[in-house]
Design an enzyme around this catalytic site. Structure first.
Site, PDB file in Angstrom:
ATOM      1  N   ASP A 121      37.884 -19.553  60.019  1.00 53.55           N
ATOM      2  CA  ASP A 121      39.023 -19.336  60.909  1.00 53.55           C
ATOM      3  C   ASP A 121      38.818 -18.138  61.812  1.00 53.55           C
ATOM      4  OD1 ASP A 121      39.945 -21.345  59.287  1.00 53.55           O
ATOM      5  OD2 ASP A 121      41.837 -20.370  58.799  1.00 53.55           O
ATOM      6  N   ARG A 146      47.849  -4.582  53.726  1.00 49.76           N
ATOM      7  CA  ARG A 146      47.957  -4.748  55.176  1.00 49.76           C
ATOM      8  C   ARG A 146      48.032  -3.444  55.952  1.00 49.76           C
ATOM      9  NH1 ARG A 146      45.330  -8.960  54.309  1.00 49.76           N
ATOM     10  NH2 ARG A 146      46.456 -10.929  54.107  1.00 49.76           N
ATOM     11  N   ASP A 174      52.316 -11.651  56.791  1.00 53.52           N
ATOM     12  CA  ASP A 174      51.166 -10.799  57.106  1.00 53.52           C
ATOM     13  C   ASP A 174      51.082 -10.446  58.579  1.00 53.52           C
ATOM     14  OD1 ASP A 174      50.283 -10.411  54.552  1.00 53.52           O
ATOM     15  OD2 ASP A 174      49.160 -12.284  54.513  1.00 53.52           O
ATOM     16  N   SER A 223      45.951 -21.752  50.185  1.00 48.52           N
ATOM     17  CA  SER A 223      45.752 -20.607  51.040  1.00 48.52           C
ATOM     18  C   SER A 223      45.698 -19.395  50.115  1.00 48.52           C
ATOM     19  CB  SER A 223      46.933 -20.497  52.016  1.00 48.52           C
ATOM     20  OG  SER A 223      46.875 -19.278  52.703  1.00 48.52           O
TER      21      SER A 223
END
Lengths: 408, 408, 408, 408
Positions: free
Chosen positions: A16, A96, A125, A180
């Site tokens: 990705d 993050r 996210d 995922s």
């Protein structure tokens, strides 16, 4: 779109984000800088270099952030016994802000005017990356390809690769998990696939970091954890760095089936989402930290922390790590930890973590007062009568003035 | 002391409260009314009648309060996911207001002017009994013998029995547990003895309600719990009364090693205290209730409940069940439960409770929005960009005005 | 009683505490050390020396604590915009911890084993003095004569004076106020007398520090207050010490009829109490501090402070200044003030304080964004659509799943 | 844009919303339904009919919502002593949910698929309108012209009118205030113009609802307000409907210079904004409601309300009136008001509101206990010693174990 000259991309090396590199080059006509971090996700990061180079990337950042991650993010969060919605240990959320910080620092170093990431437009996210980036570099431009492009299926992505000569590791891609996933030293998470039905039980082969409780050893494992100012600094008497502590606990915890979680959580963007998590070390740390606090923290200090915790957790979950409110609460929390020193003994057994002992040179537990035996006068039981009478006074007045506290 | 004419005593039938009967008769020259309740402590209450009669008690109340206890106290408390100091399920705390209520109701029925109990002057229970009594009968006189007399050792108590011809069941007394215990349908608790050293692990033979995880079955047990308005109304499809629900869950939970807890807690009177608890059914209920709420409660409703919960727990722990603040919070909590309906599937295995599924006709989980697959336009990912930009605005302004959100 | 050898008494020099000196000497056969502090109450403290000497006191402490009081207690409290029960500025509460601190420090210096004070057994002040003393000198013995003796009327006190040759200033005593009063730099308070009827309006001649709004000048007074890190450091451009700031504001405020308050408050000991207060400077400071924060504090920082404030106020009101929870909250509060710099312009007029301007080099007010005029693109109004859509999402899902958010 | 067939517009009859009517007709090719409400803004609403007709509108709703507004929105909010950021009485915020409710109800009645409003993309009102609309009609389409069109100056608007033959009342338009204003029974607000400089003092001629304190009568006005369950039901002994109460208080308050406010507030969309407000009646109601609660509410009930209030205020300010969390808090608040009955006497004088008396048949104020005189034994002062000792215990233990509560 022509204004963007250089973009720093959070790059995993996977399919990705490789597509994103090319897409940014083509759509924005921008130079791409890749940033790949080892946060303990359990995969090599170095291979990302060759992949980035193959995509024509000239500035490639690959960094081992494991110690910084645990020392400056995970440990501070655990000082608050942080848990979102009663269950979730914030494994994704806490990584993050560090990535956002490095993205903008690299943007500043390389003279980039934008950052980019591979998070979707439905999740938390994107919010966490972007809030962090805007906070630390207010003029930054953020490119979130998943919100912009129309490559919204695997087929379209593959077609894009073919059209743009992006090399695809078909072998790896074929055995791709139906879930995922996200992983770092604190946890691994699973979403999507059959988990989208909240009534469906997760399949055993989904879990990657822990054995099932059924497969765990029949003998319990005991650990002794040493705390200094609220952080673990040694296990079984051996001093360890923050990242080493977490790696160790993940290994032992996972081997004992500890740390699996299956929940439906409320995302900041407004929807409910099913997620499964493995957080072996974190699960042990939460339990043990409460135990060391139980003998070293003042009661009202502990209660104040407990009442603020859901808010602190929400601030982190929602991506406001770099906000003033998080830092204010951190001041309060960190200050409270200055005497949180000592040892906790935990027992791990087939998925359970039980505290079986705690001790501290800074303990506030006073056996001479708490004892059921003769306390030699250190506590005057008669004081309790006055204590209760005055605590009851407001209710006694209300009742004596005719209010019925039973039925009213 | 001569003013008290009649006292209602919370009477267990055991040695201590039998001594209190005689002591009240002698010291206060008062008539004693005994009140013995079956709250599911697992001991027969009827034998208390003969013992009270032998002590010359004329008015003897023996009551089965199990359904009222679970329906009006335990269930409302669990609607809030209540937990004190992150660990304790308030098993003892929640029984006290009901006993206090019955004590004063009996006092009013029998024309008594005082109530009495066998709780010590160091603990929380004296506070809970007395706050309840003062709230519901503001002019009541409370006699707490442990705060008044000097029978502060077992030897003195035995001597008192001998001096006053109180029959002692020496057989039973000899095998007396070294722990101070309390039990009701929600839990059994242990304090004292070797537990007074917080570093000492509890001995296996202390635990009474649960097998050890090691001794639990090698096969997991699955349960399906049906909720209506936040309360369990059926298990595995079979409708049950509140007390039956809890009895059932205690049995199954205990058989699977579920619900043991070992903590140091902060008492209202100001000291820290080590306690061990077995709460098999409550442990299952807490986990499952969070799960049914996870799909039926609005996010902010859940967060509001989470932020209020520590305070609600403290109010109950400290004995303020009958207070205005508890009732106000209960209004908020109960209102939030009107759509908390559905089923939760849990797996019990060697001490663990895991939620493996949840479903509801009132679910707010929207697969069509949450999906990683194509959502057919039910969510516009572009909305997220504006959402993030405005959430970031205050931080961007701060940073653009020169504040360093990283270092400051 | 014979164990106490030396007592430090909070001594005002007035009749009541003079009686206490003699009573301690007689009843406890103890040496008395007097401590008299100038906290800005507006009376000379030096005369207390002769009175103490006349009572045979050998160790006499008379101290000017005004700067310490404002700098270390009043100012930190005002950083939180502290107000108890929506009205009370905590003028009495905030002085007690400082007195308690000095009492125990003097006890340690003089080798005293006890402290004593003249507060009654019904009020908050006994609690504040004693909690402070116990926190800072855990083994201290506290003597609260009003809870012990039977001199519970003025007549008995006068008789005691006569019996023990205590000189009484009859002139002063005759014109004694019918109110129980307390004063320091922050305020003067009135309780008792006709105030015990909450429906009765306070008499004009009760108030001592302020003119009535009706008597205040017909012309408004403007002040410019300069803040540094949340504290006022200059007025109308003139740098001032903390105590000078408060003295100045008291004078100007009082002259403009500012700062009168008439309330019924809830005491920690459980009863309601009517009190009247004059807090001219504090009233100005509260209003102005909110104004400087309004342009320099982040929104969520301000809201977090607002939500914690009632708790912080309660902790101070109840006497827990030296507690861990107060110190934890102070960390959070003080940290938030590091950019609270700038000027506030206020208008005082016949009892009102109005903010008419605020400015700061650290302002977060951004005219270019807030303007109703063209903002040259610094804010994209279209962002608002996505912001609203995602904020609404949870409610839209609930409504689309059949919940009636209007009637439900 | 072609999908929208019919739009309900919140229509004031003024220039801006008249332009919106035509713009919706042209740009969306949609039929427009106008809705004009009398919320007590002080302007006739009936003239809006002719204006709407002139624009070709066929379905015209003009409604007097004053009683519903005060009864179902203003009064419930005042039960919580609601105030945003310590100053703002939420006069604009509280009107929006009612308008949103009527917009969607009319949409449902008329078969419209969209609603529209004239709020800008920078403010809070767009959020409040739209959150309300989405909550009550989840599939509704919202059109916010100010976020879509480019008529972002007065000149462009006038040109649009000319181009589209929209009649402009030039006389009225010329004397248009330089401020952006909003009014309803609770308040009138001013933004923009010179207020965009937070240091600039508002001009005297800006204010419309109140005389300046300087111009107010030299004689004070006294009012006696009668409360039932937390709401005012009579003034000076005369029963009044909710809207009449507020109208009356606005008139008397405004005549006495009461209720002006000048603040910088934090908008939900992330920016700071300067606003001036006149809220004469609301200012009186806030003060008086606290007073009646001060004698009728339990202490902890009052404190719980105080701690929740900032959150409740924020929920309303941000536009979440129809949310679950607001309704949950309302349950708690309304329940607390069941004994909030009685009378409050207030004095209005040149901008000040002072409470001078409060009384109630449900008063919890107990003179016999609170008195400084002999209380005939209703309170035992000796109870205070035990109360204090146990409240101090946790600090005494900490200090005795070596913690320095002064310096640490």
């Amino acid at each position: 779109m022509s204004e963007i000259k250089k973009v720093v991309l959070a790059y995993s090396g996977g399919l990705d984000t490789s597509v994103i590199v090319r897409w940014l080059q083509d759509e924005y006509n921008a130079e791409v800088v890749t940033f790949t971090a080892d946060l303990g996700q359990g995969e090599e990061v170095e291979p990302a270099r060759a992949k980035a180079e193959a995509l024509g990337v000239k500035e490639i950042y690959i960094e081992d952030l494991r110690e910084e991650f645990v020392r400056d993010f995970v440990f501070p969060m655990f000082r608050a016994n942080t848990i979102y919605e009663g269950e979730y240990l914030l494994g994704t959320s806490i990584a993050r802000p560090l990535i956002a910080k490095r993205l903008v620092e690299i943007a500043q170093e390389t003279g980039a005017d934008a950052i980019s990431h591979g998070a979707t437009g439905k999740g938390n996210d994107q919010v966490r990356f972007e809030l962090g980036a805007y906070a630390l570099m207010p003029g930054v431009h953020v490119i979130a390809p998943w919100r912009e492009w129309d490559l919204n299926s695997r087929e379209k992505l593959m077609q894009y690769c073919e059209d743009h000569n992006i090399e695809v590791d078909f072998a790896k891609n074929k055995k791709k998990s139906p879930y995922s996933m996200d992983a770092n030293l604190l946890h691994i998470s699973y979403e999507g696939g059959i988990l989208e039905d909240p009534w469906a039980e997760a399949e055993e082969d989904m879990w990657r970091w822990s054995v099932s409780p059924e497969q765990a050893p029949d003998e319990a494992t005991y650990l002794e954890l040493t705390y200094e100012k609220g952080d673990i600094v040694a296990i079984n008497g051996e001093a360890m760095s923050p990242a080493t502590v977490l790696e160790y606990l993940n290994k032992v915890g996972g081997a004992n089936g500890v740390g699996r979680l299956d929940i439906v959580e409320n995302r900041f963007v407004g929807m409910k989402s099913r997620g499964c998590y493995e957080t072996p070390g974190g699960t042990i740390m939460l339990k043990a930290h409460r135990a060391i606090e139980s003998i070293t923290l003042d009661r009202e200090a502990a209660h104040l922390k407990d009442e603020l915790m859901p808010r602190y957790a929400k601030v982190i979950y929602n991506g406001f790590w770099w906000s003033e409110e998080r830092k204010m609460m951190q001041q309060l929390i960190d200050y409270s930890q200055r005497n949180v020193n000592g040892e906790v003994r935990v027992k791990l057994y087939k998925g359970s973590v039980d505290v079986v002992g705690r001790r501290s040179a800074d303990s506030l537990f006073d056996e001479s007062i708490a004892t059921f035996e003769d306390d030699a006068g250190s506590y005057d039981q008669k004081d309790a009568a006055g204590f209760i009478k005055l605590n009851a006074l407001r209710m006694r007045i209300a009742a004596s003035k005719g209010r019925d506290l039973l039925e009213d």
